[in-house]
Design a protein around this motif. Structure first.
Motif, PDB file in Angstrom:
ATOM      1  N   VAL A  48      10.435  -9.925  -7.015  1.00 12.02           N
ATOM      2  CA  VAL A  48      11.659 -10.186  -5.925  1.00 12.02           C
ATOM      3  C   VAL A  48      11.901 -11.494  -5.883  1.00 12.02           C
ATOM      4  O   VAL A  48      11.856 -12.910  -6.458  1.00 12.02           O
ATOM      5  N   LEU A  49      13.749 -11.540  -6.194  1.00 11.14           N
ATOM      6  CA  LEU A  49      14.138 -13.475  -6.590  1.00 11.14           C
ATOM      7  C   LEU A  49      14.375 -14.019  -5.018  1.00 11.14           C
ATOM      8  O   LEU A  49      14.873 -15.336  -5.668  1.00 11.14           O
ATOM      9  N   ALA A  50      15.129 -13.332  -4.168  1.00 13.25           N
ATOM     10  CA  ALA A  50      15.190 -13.878  -3.386  1.00 13.25           C
ATOM     11  C   ALA A  50      14.517 -13.308  -1.663  1.00 13.25           C
ATOM     12  O   ALA A  50      15.025 -11.905  -2.101  1.00 13.25           O
ATOM     13  N   TRP A  51      14.116 -14.243  -0.940  1.00 12.37           N
ATOM     14  CA  TRP A  51      13.670 -13.956   0.657  1.00 12.37           C
ATOM     15  C   TRP A  51      14.298 -14.402   1.329  1.00 12.37           C
ATOM     16  O   TRP A  51      14.446 -14.292   2.996  1.00 12.37           O
ATOM     17  N   GLY A  52      12.595 -15.734   1.182  1.00 10.61           N
ATOM     18  CA  GLY A  52      12.648 -16.636   1.913  1.00 10.61           C
ATOM     19  C   GLY A  52      11.682 -15.493   3.457  1.00 10.61           C
ATOM     20  O   GLY A  52      10.877 -14.813   2.969  1.00 10.61           O
ATOM     21  N   ASP A  53      12.325 -16.237   5.353  1.00 12.12           N
ATOM     22  CA  ASP A  53      11.325 -15.081   5.867  1.00 12.12           C
ATOM     23  C   ASP A  53      12.564 -13.848   6.458  1.00 12.12           C
ATOM     24  O   ASP A  53      12.582 -13.745   7.130  1.00 12.12           O
ATOM     25  N   ASP A  54      13.195 -14.075   5.666  1.00 11.18           N
ATOM     26  CA  ASP A  54      14.074 -12.332   5.529  1.00 11.18           C
ATOM     27  C   ASP A  54      13.713 -11.578   5.355  1.00 11.18           C
ATOM     28  O   ASP A  54      13.930 -10.184   6.087  1.00 11.18           O
ATOM     29  N   LEU A  55      12.134 -11.533   4.659  1.00 10.16           N
ATOM     30  CA  LEU A  55      11.593 -10.070   3.880  1.00 10.16           C
ATOM     31  C   LEU A  55      10.530  -9.989   4.882  1.00 10.16           C
ATOM     32  O   LEU A  55       9.846 -10.691   5.697  1.00 10.16           O
ATOM     33  N   GLY A  56      10.876  -8.819   6.022  1.00 12.48           N
ATOM     34  CA  GLY A  56       9.917  -8.736   7.019  1.00 12.48           C
ATOM     35  C   GLY A  56       8.796  -7.037   6.578  1.00 12.48           C
ATOM     36  O   GLY A  56       9.055  -6.718   5.544  1.00 12.48           O
ATOM     37  N   LYS A  57       8.180  -6.735   7.751  1.00 11.08           N
ATOM     38  CA  LYS A  57       6.571  -6.022   6.671  1.00 11.08           C
ATOM     39  C   LYS A  57       6.848  -5.035   8.191  1.00 11.08           C
ATOM     40  O   LYS A  57       6.702  -5.528   9.099  1.00 11.08           O
ATOM     41  N   TYR A  58       6.504  -3.714   7.339  1.00 18.21           N
ATOM     42  CA  TYR A  58       5.864  -2.796   8.450  1.00 18.21           C
ATOM     43  C   TYR A  58       4.978  -2.527   8.137  1.00 18.21           C
ATOM     44  O   TYR A  58       5.191  -1.756   6.619  1.00 18.21           O
ATOM     45  N   THR A  59       3.555  -1.797   8.679  1.00 17.16           N
ATOM     46  CA  THR A  59       2.917  -0.815   7.732  1.00 17.16           C
ATOM     47  C   THR A  59       2.602   0.422   9.543  1.00 17.16           C
ATOM     48  O   THR A  59       2.630  -0.330  10.186  1.00 17.16           O
ATOM     49  N   PHE A  60       1.865   1.455   8.749  1.00 13.81           N
ATOM     50  CA  PHE A  60       1.638   2.054   9.700  1.00 13.81           C
ATOM     51  C   PHE A  60       0.344   3.631   9.035  1.00 13.81           C
ATOM     52  O   PHE A  60       0.395   2.613   8.401  1.00 13.81           O
ATOM     53  N   GLY A  61       0.085   4.336  10.238  1.00  7.62           N
ATOM     54  CA  GLY A  61      -1.156   4.517   9.899  1.00  7.62           C
ATOM     55  C   GLY A  61      -1.886   3.996   9.318  1.00  7.62           C
ATOM     56  O   GLY A  61      -2.557   3.315   9.544  1.00  7.62           O
ATOM     57  N   HIS A  63      -2.342   2.057   6.693  1.00  2.00           N
ATOM     58  CA  HIS A  63      -1.705   0.194   6.519  1.00  2.00           C
ATOM     59  C   HIS A  63      -2.367   0.213   5.368  1.00  2.00           C
ATOM     60  O   HIS A  63      -2.127  -1.006   4.680  1.00  2.00           O
ATOM     61  N   VAL A  64      -1.591   0.743   4.014  1.00  3.38           N
ATOM     62  CA  VAL A  64      -2.283   0.508   2.855  1.00  3.38           C
ATOM     63  C   VAL A  64      -0.593   0.890   1.664  1.00  3.38           C
ATOM     64  O   VAL A  64      -0.229   0.277   0.801  1.00  3.38           O
ATOM     65  N   ILE A  65       0.547   0.521   2.191  1.00  4.08           N
ATOM     66  CA  ILE A  65       1.649   0.767   1.934  1.00  4.08           C
ATOM     67  C   ILE A  65       2.696   0.289   2.915  1.00  4.08           C
ATOM     68  O   ILE A  65       2.782  -0.239   4.227  1.00  4.08           O
ATOM     69  N   ALA A  66       3.281  -1.479   2.726  1.00  2.00           N
ATOM     70  CA  ALA A  66       3.884  -2.459   3.182  1.00  2.00           C
ATOM     71  C   ALA A  66       5.552  -1.754   2.728  1.00  2.00           C
ATOM     72  O   ALA A  66       5.831  -2.040   2.083  1.00  2.00           O
ATOM     73  N   HIS A  67       6.114  -1.310   4.133  1.00  2.00           N
ATOM     74  CA  HIS A  67       7.176  -1.528   3.444  1.00  2.00           C
ATOM     75  C   HIS A  67       8.183  -2.737   3.969  1.00  2.00           C
ATOM     76  O   HIS A  67       7.890  -2.995   5.312  1.00  2.00           O
ATOM     77  N   ARG A  68       9.170  -2.969   3.178  1.00  5.56           N
ATOM     78  CA  ARG A  68       9.881  -4.396   3.382  1.00  5.56           C
ATOM     79  C   ARG A  68      10.899  -3.915   3.540  1.00  5.56           C
ATOM     80  O   ARG A  68      11.501  -3.006   3.590  1.00  5.56           O
ATOM     81  N   PHE A  69      11.560  -4.624   4.724  1.00  5.99           N
ATOM     82  CA  PHE A  69      13.299  -4.896   5.152  1.00  5.99           C
ATOM     83  C   PHE A  69      13.318  -6.309   5.314  1.00  5.99           C
ATOM     84  O   PHE A  69      12.910  -6.955   5.517  1.00  5.99           O
ATOM     85  N   CYS A  70      14.845  -5.962   5.505  1.00  8.27           N
ATOM     86  CA  CYS A  70      15.050  -7.462   5.920  1.00  8.27           C
ATOM     87  C   CYS A  70      15.912  -7.801   7.384  1.00  8.27           C
ATOM     88  O   CYS A  70      15.589  -6.471   7.862  1.00  8.27           O
ATOM     89  N   ARG A  71      15.630  -8.863   7.970  1.00  9.90           N
ATOM     90  CA  ARG A  71      15.570  -9.320   8.867  1.00  9.90           C
ATOM     91  C   ARG A  71      16.839  -9.202   9.508  1.00  9.90           C
ATOM     92  O   ARG A  71      17.123  -9.097  10.399  1.00  9.90           O
ATOM     93  N   THR A  72      17.465  -9.047   8.629  1.00 10.39           N
ATOM     94  CA  THR A  72      18.974  -9.919   8.797  1.00 10.39           C
ATOM     95  C   THR A  72      20.323  -8.611   8.652  1.00 10.39           C
ATOM     96  O   THR A  72      21.037  -8.092   9.990  1.00 10.39           O
ATOM     97  N   CYS A  73      20.160  -7.419   7.911  1.00 10.27           N
ATOM     98  CA  CYS A  73      20.815  -7.276   8.263  1.00 10.27           C
ATOM     99  C   CYS A  73      19.992  -5.235   7.600  1.00 10.27           C
ATOM    100  O   CYS A  73      20.918  -4.427   8.394  1.00 10.27           O
ATOM    101  N   GLY A  74      18.947  -5.740   8.137  1.00  8.67           N
ATOM    102  CA  GLY A  74      17.772  -4.412   8.428  1.00  8.67           C
ATOM    103  C   GLY A  74      18.088  -3.219   6.934  1.00  8.67           C
ATOM    104  O   GLY A  74      16.866  -1.791   7.417  1.00  8.67           O
ATOM    105  N   ILE A  75      18.037  -3.067   6.273  1.00  9.69           N
ATOM    106  CA  ILE A  75      18.136  -2.363   4.861  1.00  9.69           C
ATOM    107  C   ILE A  75      16.228  -2.190   4.659  1.00  9.69           C
ATOM    108  O   ILE A  75      15.489  -3.620   4.054  1.00  9.69           O
TER     109      ILE A  75
END
Length: 115
Positions: A48-61, A63-75
């Motif tokens: 990961v080259l750029a992320w800062g505070d923009d990298l979000g994390k979502y887990t469920f079930g 909780h062994v997989i962290a689904h990463r997303f951009c807090r700005t654009c949602g991708i």
């Protein structure tokens, strides 16, 4: 081969190195909603080259997989195995890799709903 990618706005940028021999289309509740095509790689192959505070994390079930997303654009550019012990993997969303020829990538269906 080295591949480069990012979220839509570019705040989350990454490189991944490896042989892209196929993609996984998972039918679990989150992957099917995202429409992601995933490439499983050893965790150390993802940089990961750029992320800062923009990298979000979502887990469920379990909780062994962290689904990463951009807090700005949602991708969702990738997910990470965060389980303890064993070899960790990263799951790169191929839709976030620059200039990829999707017709040349075999797609395998995975029944994530059953897991």
């Amino acid at each position: 081969m080295l591949y480069k990618g990012s979220c839509h706005c570019g705040k989350i940028a990454f490189e991944v190195e490896g042989d892209l021999t196929g993609a996984v289309r998972c039918n679990c509740s989150i992957c099917s909603r995202k429409g992601a095509l995933l490439w499983a790689v050893p965790h150390e192959a993802l940089r990961v080259l750029a992320w800062g505070d923009d990298l979000g994390k979502y887990t469920f079930g379990n909780h062994v997989i962290a689904h990463r997303f951009c807090r700005t654009c949602g991708i969702h550019p990738f997910a990470e195995d965060v389980s303890e012990g064993g070899e960790r993997s990263a799951y790169v969303n191929l839709h976030c890799i620059d200039g990829l020829d999707f017709a040349a990538v075999p797609v395998f269906d995975f029944d994530g709903r059953a897991v």
